[in-house]
Scaffold this motif. Sequence first.
Motif, PDB file in Angstrom:
ATOM      1  N   SER A  30       1.163  -1.032   0.203  1.00  0.00           N
ATOM      2  CA  SER A  30      -0.347  -0.120   0.057  1.00  0.00           C
ATOM      3  C   SER A  30       0.761   0.999  -0.183  1.00  0.00           C
ATOM      4  CB  SER A  30      -0.932  -0.294   1.565  1.00  0.00           C
ATOM      5  OG  SER A  30      -0.200   0.098   2.230  1.00  0.00           O
ATOM      6  N   GLN A  31       0.141   2.357  -0.916  1.00  0.00           N
ATOM      7  CA  GLN A  31       0.984   4.129  -0.891  1.00  0.00           C
ATOM      8  C   GLN A  31       1.237   3.975   0.705  1.00  0.00           C
ATOM      9  OE1 GLN A  31       2.135   4.594  -3.467  1.00  0.00           O
ATOM     10  NE2 GLN A  31       0.918   4.558  -4.777  1.00  0.00           N
ATOM     11  N   CYS A  32       0.606   3.612   1.942  1.00  0.00           N
ATOM     12  CA  CYS A  32       1.145   4.234   3.364  1.00  0.00           C
ATOM     13  C   CYS A  32       2.160   3.502   4.096  1.00  0.00           C
ATOM     14  CB  CYS A  32      -0.322   4.416   4.145  1.00  0.00           C
ATOM     15  SG  CYS A  32      -1.106   3.169   5.138  1.00  0.00           S
ATOM     16  N   ASP A  33       2.342   2.115   4.039  1.00  0.00           N
ATOM     17  CA  ASP A  33       3.237   1.057   4.254  1.00  0.00           C
ATOM     18  C   ASP A  33       3.935   0.395   3.003  1.00  0.00           C
ATOM     19  OD1 ASP A  33       4.441   0.407   6.314  1.00  0.00           O
ATOM     20  OD2 ASP A  33       2.886  -0.992   6.570  1.00  0.00           O
ATOM     21  N   PRO A  34       5.350   1.078   2.368  1.00  0.00           N
ATOM     22  CA  PRO A  34       5.466   0.748   1.292  1.00  0.00           C
ATOM     23  C   PRO A  34       6.034  -0.423   2.357  1.00  0.00           C
ATOM     24  CG  PRO A  34       6.182   2.691   1.391  1.00  0.00           C
ATOM     25  CD  PRO A  34       5.275   2.038   1.966  1.00  0.00           C
ATOM     26  N   ARG A  35       6.529  -2.226   1.588  1.00  0.00           N
ATOM     27  CA  ARG A  35       7.633  -2.846   1.758  1.00  0.00           C
ATOM     28  C   ARG A  35       8.866  -3.259   1.475  1.00  0.00           C
ATOM     29  NH1 ARG A  35       6.464  -4.551   7.813  1.00  0.00           N
ATOM     30  NH2 ARG A  35       3.799  -3.965   7.499  1.00  0.00           N
ATOM     31  N   HIS A  36       9.362  -3.326   1.945  1.00  0.00           N
ATOM     32  CA  HIS A  36      10.944  -3.862   0.697  1.00  0.00           C
ATOM     33  C   HIS A  36      11.298  -5.137   1.348  1.00  0.00           C
ATOM     34  CE1 HIS A  36      10.788   1.281  -0.154  1.00  0.00           C
ATOM     35  NE2 HIS A  36      10.648   0.886   1.249  1.00  0.00           N
ATOM     36  N   THR A  37      11.826  -5.704   0.168  1.00  0.00           N
ATOM     37  CA  THR A  37      12.187  -6.964  -0.239  1.00  0.00           C
ATOM     38  C   THR A  37      13.250  -6.707   0.153  1.00  0.00           C
ATOM     39  OG1 THR A  37      12.379  -6.852  -2.504  1.00  0.00           O
ATOM     40  CG2 THR A  37      10.457  -7.919  -1.600  1.00  0.00           C
ATOM     41  N   TYR A  38      14.869  -7.744   0.299  1.00  0.00           N
ATOM     42  CA  TYR A  38      16.206  -7.115   0.936  1.00  0.00           C
ATOM     43  C   TYR A  38      16.770  -6.775  -0.519  1.00  0.00           C
ATOM     44  CZ  TYR A  38      16.729 -10.714   4.542  1.00  0.00           C
ATOM     45  OH  TYR A  38      16.961 -11.455   6.789  1.00  0.00           O
ATOM     46  N   PRO A  39      16.449  -7.753  -1.612  1.00  0.00           N
ATOM     47  CA  PRO A  39      16.814  -6.656  -2.931  1.00  0.00           C
ATOM     48  C   PRO A  39      16.811  -5.073  -2.716  1.00  0.00           C
ATOM     49  CG  PRO A  39      16.491  -8.559  -3.239  1.00  0.00           C
ATOM     50  CD  PRO A  39      15.573  -8.551  -2.041  1.00  0.00           C
ATOM     51  N   GLU A  40      15.618  -4.508  -1.880  1.00  0.00           N
ATOM     52  CA  GLU A  40      15.418  -3.690  -2.883  1.00  0.00           C
ATOM     53  C   GLU A  40      15.637  -2.984  -1.976  1.00  0.00           C
ATOM     54  OE1 GLU A  40      10.763  -4.511  -4.573  1.00  0.00           O
ATOM     55  OE2 GLU A  40      10.962  -4.205  -2.343  1.00  0.00           O
ATOM     56  N   PRO A  92      15.900  -3.476  12.266  1.00  0.00           N
ATOM     57  CA  PRO A  92      14.990  -3.315  12.475  1.00  0.00           C
ATOM     58  C   PRO A  92      14.288  -3.836  11.022  1.00  0.00           C
ATOM     59  CG  PRO A  92      15.522  -0.997  12.432  1.00  0.00           C
ATOM     60  CD  PRO A  92      16.720  -1.976  12.042  1.00  0.00           C
ATOM     61  N   HIS A  93      12.927  -4.808  11.398  1.00  0.00           N
ATOM     62  CA  HIS A  93      12.607  -4.995   9.968  1.00  0.00           C
ATOM     63  C   HIS A  93      11.968  -6.332  10.585  1.00  0.00           C
ATOM     64  CE1 HIS A  93      14.428  -8.862  11.791  1.00  0.00           C
ATOM     65  NE2 HIS A  93      14.007  -9.542  11.464  1.00  0.00           N
ATOM     66  N   SER A  94      10.642  -6.143   9.720  1.00  0.00           N
ATOM     67  CA  SER A  94       8.988  -7.576   9.996  1.00  0.00           C
ATOM     68  C   SER A  94       9.308  -8.373   9.337  1.00  0.00           C
ATOM     69  CB  SER A  94       8.143  -7.025   9.122  1.00  0.00           C
ATOM     70  OG  SER A  94       8.073  -5.270   9.769  1.00  0.00           O
ATOM     71  N   ASP A 110       9.983   3.352   7.599  1.00  0.00           N
ATOM     72  CA  ASP A 110      11.016   3.528   8.710  1.00  0.00           C
ATOM     73  C   ASP A 110      11.208   2.610   9.351  1.00  0.00           C
ATOM     74  OD1 ASP A 110      10.747   5.394  11.504  1.00  0.00           O
ATOM     75  OD2 ASP A 110       9.593   2.846  12.325  1.00  0.00           O
ATOM     76  N   ASP A 111      11.569   1.481   8.866  1.00  0.00           N
ATOM     77  CA  ASP A 111      13.109   0.926   9.846  1.00  0.00           C
ATOM     78  C   ASP A 111      13.732   1.248   8.840  1.00  0.00           C
ATOM     79  OD1 ASP A 111      11.142  -1.077  10.090  1.00  0.00           O
ATOM     80  OD2 ASP A 111      11.142  -2.229   9.391  1.00  0.00           O
ATOM     81  N   LEU A 112      13.928   1.365   7.484  1.00  0.00           N
ATOM     82  CA  LEU A 112      15.240   1.923   6.785  1.00  0.00           C
ATOM     83  C   LEU A 112      16.178   2.945   7.239  1.00  0.00           C
ATOM     84  CD1 LEU A 112      14.270   0.882   2.610  1.00  0.00           C
ATOM     85  CD2 LEU A 112      15.387  -0.548   4.537  1.00  0.00           C
TER      86      LEU A 112
END
Length: 91
Positions: free
Chosen positions: A4-14, A34-36, A47-49
Amino acid sequence: MHTSQCDPRHTYPEAAAILRVDESWLRRHIKSLPHSKKGRVVTFTDDDLYRFAAQFHHEPPPVRAPAPPTSSRHPLAHLVPLPRRAPGATG
Protein backbone atom coordinates in the motif's frame (compact mmCIF):
# COMPACT_ATOMS: atom_id res chain seq x y z
CA MET A 1 2.44 -9.28 -2.56
CA HIS A 2 0.54 -5.99 -2.63
CA THR A 3 2.15 -2.92 -1.04
CA SER A 4 0.00 0.00 0.00
CA GLN A 5 1.07 3.59 -0.44
CA CYS A 6 0.91 4.32 3.30
CA ASP A 7 3.08 1.37 4.36
CA PRO A 8 5.37 0.22 1.55
CA ARG A 9 7.37 -2.91 2.22
CA HIS A 10 10.80 -3.51 0.74
CA THR A 11 12.40 -6.88 0.06
CA TYR A 12 16.05 -7.68 0.79
CA PRO A 13 17.22 -6.62 -2.70
CA GLU A 14 15.17 -3.40 -2.62
CA ALA A 15 16.30 -2.47 0.91
CA ALA A 16 19.94 -3.22 0.07
CA ALA A 17 19.72 -0.96 -2.98
CA ILE A 18 18.12 1.86 -0.99
CA LEU A 19 20.70 1.56 1.79
CA ARG A 20 23.57 1.05 -0.67
CA VAL A 21 24.82 -2.10 1.04
CA ASP A 22 25.28 -5.62 -0.28
CA GLU A 23 22.25 -7.84 0.13
CA SER A 24 24.50 -10.46 1.73
CA TRP A 25 25.58 -7.92 4.38
CA LEU A 26 21.95 -7.12 5.11
CA ARG A 27 21.12 -10.82 5.49
CA ARG A 28 24.13 -11.46 7.78
CA HIS A 29 23.19 -8.58 10.11
CA ILE A 30 19.41 -9.02 10.09
CA LYS A 31 19.23 -9.91 13.81
CA SER A 32 20.47 -6.45 14.79
CA LEU A 33 18.43 -4.49 12.23
CA PRO A 34 14.82 -3.26 12.36
CA HIS A 35 12.56 -5.34 10.10
CA SER A 36 9.28 -7.23 9.89
CA LYS A 37 9.03 -10.97 9.54
CA LYS A 38 6.00 -13.06 8.63
CA GLY A 39 7.04 -16.69 8.51
CA ARG A 40 10.18 -16.72 6.40
CA VAL A 41 9.34 -13.49 4.56
CA VAL A 42 11.42 -10.53 5.76
CA THR A 43 10.42 -7.02 4.73
CA PHE A 44 11.50 -3.50 5.60
CA THR A 45 9.35 -0.39 5.90
CA ASP A 46 10.65 3.07 5.10
CA ASP A 47 10.72 3.69 8.86
CA ASP A 48 12.85 0.54 9.34
CA LEU A 49 15.30 1.80 6.73
CA TYR A 50 15.44 5.25 8.34
CA ARG A 51 16.11 3.71 11.77
CA PHE A 52 18.76 1.46 10.21
CA ALA A 53 20.53 4.45 8.66
CA ALA A 54 20.34 6.36 11.96
CA GLN A 55 21.83 3.36 13.78
CA PHE A 56 25.00 3.58 11.68
CA HIS A 57 25.22 7.36 11.40
CA HIS A 58 28.34 8.94 12.91
CA GLU A 59 28.93 12.58 13.71
CA PRO A 60 32.46 13.82 14.17
CA PRO A 61 33.19 15.18 17.65
CA PRO A 62 32.85 18.94 17.91
CA VAL A 63 36.06 20.86 17.33
CA ARG A 64 37.09 22.51 20.55
CA ALA A 65 39.01 25.72 20.62
CA PRO A 66 42.20 25.38 22.66
CA ALA A 67 41.85 26.67 26.21
CA PRO A 68 43.49 30.02 26.73
CA PRO A 69 46.67 29.75 28.77
CA THR A 70 46.19 30.68 32.43
CA SER A 71 49.76 31.89 32.68
CA SER A 72 52.65 32.35 30.31
CA ARG A 73 54.91 30.49 32.74
CA HIS A 74 55.36 26.76 32.64
CA PRO A 75 53.36 25.09 35.46
CA LEU A 76 56.58 23.69 36.98
CA ALA A 77 58.64 26.87 36.62
CA HIS A 78 58.47 27.58 40.36
CA LEU A 79 60.46 24.43 41.19
CA VAL A 80 64.17 24.76 41.97
CA PRO A 81 66.72 21.98 42.26
CA LEU A 82 67.83 20.88 45.72
CA PRO A 83 71.36 21.83 46.78
CA ARG A 84 73.93 19.10 46.23
CA ARG A 85 75.42 17.36 49.20
CA ALA A 86 79.14 17.43 49.66
CA PRO A 87 80.90 14.14 49.07
CA GLY A 88 81.20 12.12 52.27
CA ALA A 89 78.57 14.20 54.09
CA THR A 90 76.11 12.30 56.25
CA GLY A 91 72.66 13.45 56.70
